[in-house]
Write a protein that holds these residues in place. Sequence first.
Motif, PDB file in Angstrom:
ATOM      1  N   ALA A   4      25.965   2.542 -25.429  1.00 53.24           N
ATOM      2  CA  ALA A   4      26.110   1.969 -26.764  1.00 53.24           C
ATOM      3  C   ALA A   4      26.459   3.053 -27.786  1.00 53.24           C
ATOM      4  N   LEU A   5      25.819   4.204 -27.678  1.00 54.89           N
ATOM      5  CA  LEU A   5      26.075   5.281 -28.630  1.00 54.89           C
ATOM      6  C   LEU A   5      27.481   5.858 -28.485  1.00 54.89           C
ATOM      7  N   THR A   6      27.880   6.141 -27.254  1.00 57.31           N
ATOM      8  CA  THR A   6      29.187   6.783 -27.060  1.00 57.31           C
ATOM      9  C   THR A   6      30.338   5.860 -27.393  1.00 57.31           C
ATOM     10  N   HIS A   7      30.085   4.542 -27.441  1.00 56.72           N
ATOM     11  CA  HIS A   7      31.159   3.605 -27.758  1.00 56.72           C
ATOM     12  C   HIS A   7      31.115   3.108 -29.206  1.00 56.72           C
ATOM     13  N   LEU A   8      30.294   3.738 -30.030  1.00 58.38           N
ATOM     14  CA  LEU A   8      30.357   3.421 -31.457  1.00 58.38           C
ATOM     15  C   LEU A   8      31.686   3.931 -32.018  1.00 58.38           C
ATOM     16  N   PRO A   9      32.228   3.254 -33.015  1.00 60.07           N
ATOM     17  CA  PRO A   9      33.528   3.659 -33.569  1.00 60.07           C
ATOM     18  C   PRO A   9      33.550   5.122 -34.013  1.00 60.07           C
ATOM     19  N   PRO A  27      28.478   9.641 -10.162  1.00 61.89           N
ATOM     20  CA  PRO A  27      29.385  10.673 -10.692  1.00 61.89           C
ATOM     21  C   PRO A  27      29.536  10.609 -12.203  1.00 61.89           C
ATOM     22  N   SER A  28      29.404   9.409 -12.769  1.00 61.30           N
ATOM     23  CA  SER A  28      29.581   9.274 -14.218  1.00 61.30           C
ATOM     24  C   SER A  28      28.509  10.043 -14.980  1.00 61.30           C
ATOM     25  N   GLN A  29      27.309  10.118 -14.446  1.00 65.31           N
ATOM     26  CA  GLN A  29      26.250  10.868 -15.129  1.00 65.31           C
ATOM     27  C   GLN A  29      26.555  12.359 -15.119  1.00 65.31           C
ATOM     28  N   THR A  30      27.073  12.838 -14.013  1.00 65.01           N
ATOM     29  CA  THR A  30      27.472  14.242 -13.931  1.00 65.01           C
ATOM     30  C   THR A  30      28.604  14.534 -14.904  1.00 65.01           C
ATOM     31  N   GLU A  31      29.568  13.635 -14.976  1.00 63.96           N
ATOM     32  CA  GLU A  31      30.721  13.818 -15.862  1.00 63.96           C
ATOM     33  C   GLU A  31      30.304  13.856 -17.325  1.00 63.96           C
ATOM     34  N   VAL A  32      29.473  12.926 -17.735  1.00 68.24           N
ATOM     35  CA  VAL A  32      29.131  12.863 -19.154  1.00 68.24           C
ATOM     36  C   VAL A  32      28.312  14.088 -19.556  1.00 68.24           C
ATOM     37  N   ARG A  33      27.465  14.579 -18.666  1.00 66.73           N
ATOM     38  CA  ARG A  33      26.714  15.794 -18.973  1.00 66.73           C
ATOM     39  C   ARG A  33      27.644  16.995 -19.141  1.00 66.73           C
ATOM     40  N   GLU A  34      28.694  17.039 -18.326  1.00 65.79           N
ATOM     41  CA  GLU A  34      29.599  18.180 -18.349  1.00 65.79           C
ATOM     42  C   GLU A  34      30.571  18.143 -19.518  1.00 65.79           C
ATOM     43  N   PHE A  35      31.023  16.933 -19.885  1.00 66.59           N
ATOM     44  CA  PHE A  35      32.136  16.838 -20.835  1.00 66.59           C
ATOM     45  C   PHE A  35      31.776  16.230 -22.190  1.00 66.59           C
ATOM     46  N   VAL A  36      30.522  15.853 -22.419  1.00 65.75           N
ATOM     47  CA  VAL A  36      30.185  15.134 -23.640  1.00 65.75           C
ATOM     48  C   VAL A  36      30.558  15.920 -24.897  1.00 65.75           C
ATOM     49  N   ASP A  37      30.409  17.238 -24.879  1.00 74.54           N
ATOM     50  CA  ASP A  37      30.718  18.015 -26.085  1.00 74.54           C
ATOM     51  C   ASP A  37      32.218  18.113 -26.339  1.00 74.54           C
ATOM     52  N   GLN A  38      33.022  17.911 -25.294  1.00 73.46           N
ATOM     53  CA  GLN A  38      34.474  17.867 -25.466  1.00 73.46           C
ATOM     54  C   GLN A  38      34.918  16.469 -25.893  1.00 73.46           C
ATOM     55  N   TRP A  39      34.311  15.460 -25.299  1.00 74.83           N
ATOM     56  CA  TRP A  39      34.692  14.081 -25.605  1.00 74.83           C
ATOM     57  C   TRP A  39      34.201  13.646 -26.981  1.00 74.83           C
ATOM     58  N   CYS A  40      33.046  14.162 -27.384  1.00 78.20           N
ATOM     59  CA  CYS A  40      32.393  13.710 -28.618  1.00 78.20           C
ATOM     60  C   CYS A  40      32.071  14.926 -29.491  1.00 78.20           C
ATOM     61  N   PRO A  41      33.063  15.690 -29.919  1.00 83.34           N
ATOM     62  CA  PRO A  41      32.810  16.956 -30.616  1.00 83.34           C
ATOM     63  C   PRO A  41      32.004  16.781 -31.901  1.00 83.34           C
ATOM     64  N   GLY A  42      30.864  17.482 -31.935  1.00 84.76           N
ATOM     65  CA  GLY A  42      30.035  17.477 -33.134  1.00 84.76           C
ATOM     66  C   GLY A  42      29.140  16.270 -33.304  1.00 84.76           C
ATOM     67  N   ASP A  43      29.180  15.315 -32.372  1.00 85.28           N
ATOM     68  CA  ASP A  43      28.420  14.079 -32.561  1.00 85.28           C
ATOM     69  C   ASP A  43      27.058  14.077 -31.884  1.00 85.28           C
ATOM     70  N   PHE A  44      26.877  14.879 -30.857  1.00 87.03           N
ATOM     71  CA  PHE A  44      25.584  14.986 -30.182  1.00 87.03           C
ATOM     72  C   PHE A  44      25.149  16.447 -30.245  1.00 87.03           C
ATOM     73  N   SER A  45      24.061  16.702 -30.932  1.00 87.05           N
ATOM     74  CA  SER A  45      23.604  18.080 -31.091  1.00 87.05           C
ATOM     75  C   SER A  45      23.239  18.680 -29.738  1.00 87.05           C
ATOM     76  N   SER A  46      23.690  19.890 -29.513  1.00 84.65           N
ATOM     77  CA  SER A  46      23.332  20.610 -28.288  1.00 84.65           C
ATOM     78  C   SER A  46      22.144  21.534 -28.518  1.00 84.65           C
ATOM     79  N   GLU A  47      21.680  21.593 -29.748  1.00 83.50           N
ATOM     80  CA  GLU A  47      20.579  22.489 -30.076  1.00 83.50           C
ATOM     81  C   GLU A  47      19.292  22.031 -29.394  1.00 83.50           C
TER      82      GLU A  47
END
Length: 212
Positions: A4-9, A27-47
């Motif tokens: 739900a979060l990743t598909h918000l506008p 595999p999708s869980q592995t992918e999202v962990r690896e690429f979330v900061d590229q797919w969603c730049p600045g939207d999910f804090s990595s801190e």
Amino acid sequence: FVNALTHLPGMCPFMPPGFVVEDDPSPSQTEVREFVDQWCPGDFSSEGRSNFMGHEPVGVVYTSAVDGHGFVMLRQPEQRIISGYYARQHSWPLSLYGRGAADLLEYAQVTSGCAVRMLTRVGDNTCSDLKPANAAEVALAKRRLRGGFVFVGITDEWGLSICLLRAVFGGDCLSSDFLNMHVGSNSSNAGYDTSELMGYKDVADGALFEEA
């Protein structure tokens, strides 16, 4: 909730079209962990996180990364406890006890107040800490929930919570918004029979849940 979060506008403009995070392991869980900061730049804090969808508490990063930006789904405390017990005694401090919980009641007594601890404490194994949540932490967790989160949903009212999320932040409801990613062997749409707890109540998380 991740779907739900990743598909918000505007949330993840570079996520592959139609990408859905499925039940673990996948595999999708592995992918999202690896690429979330590229797919969603600045939207999910990595801190402060070891990995995306990790279970770190927010106490140490609340001011810098959560306050005014937080999204959370809370579960009715006794339902969460029973679910955790049947999910291989999730968060049970095995290293401290050297054994599993003797029964559901012992598990409940040790892991109660997990949500309050996650909102207030720092460090690893927050919900496995033998120090129970105290009144000051409950009060702080309630203040943070009310003042620092832009969305608070209830897992026990998933459909209504998702509709509220969409009404506030836009976009159409998607089938993936309702995907259950962690279906356990004892999962039930009707909820667990809390009589198994023999009257035990999670007072700390109960107070937080009432605030929600």
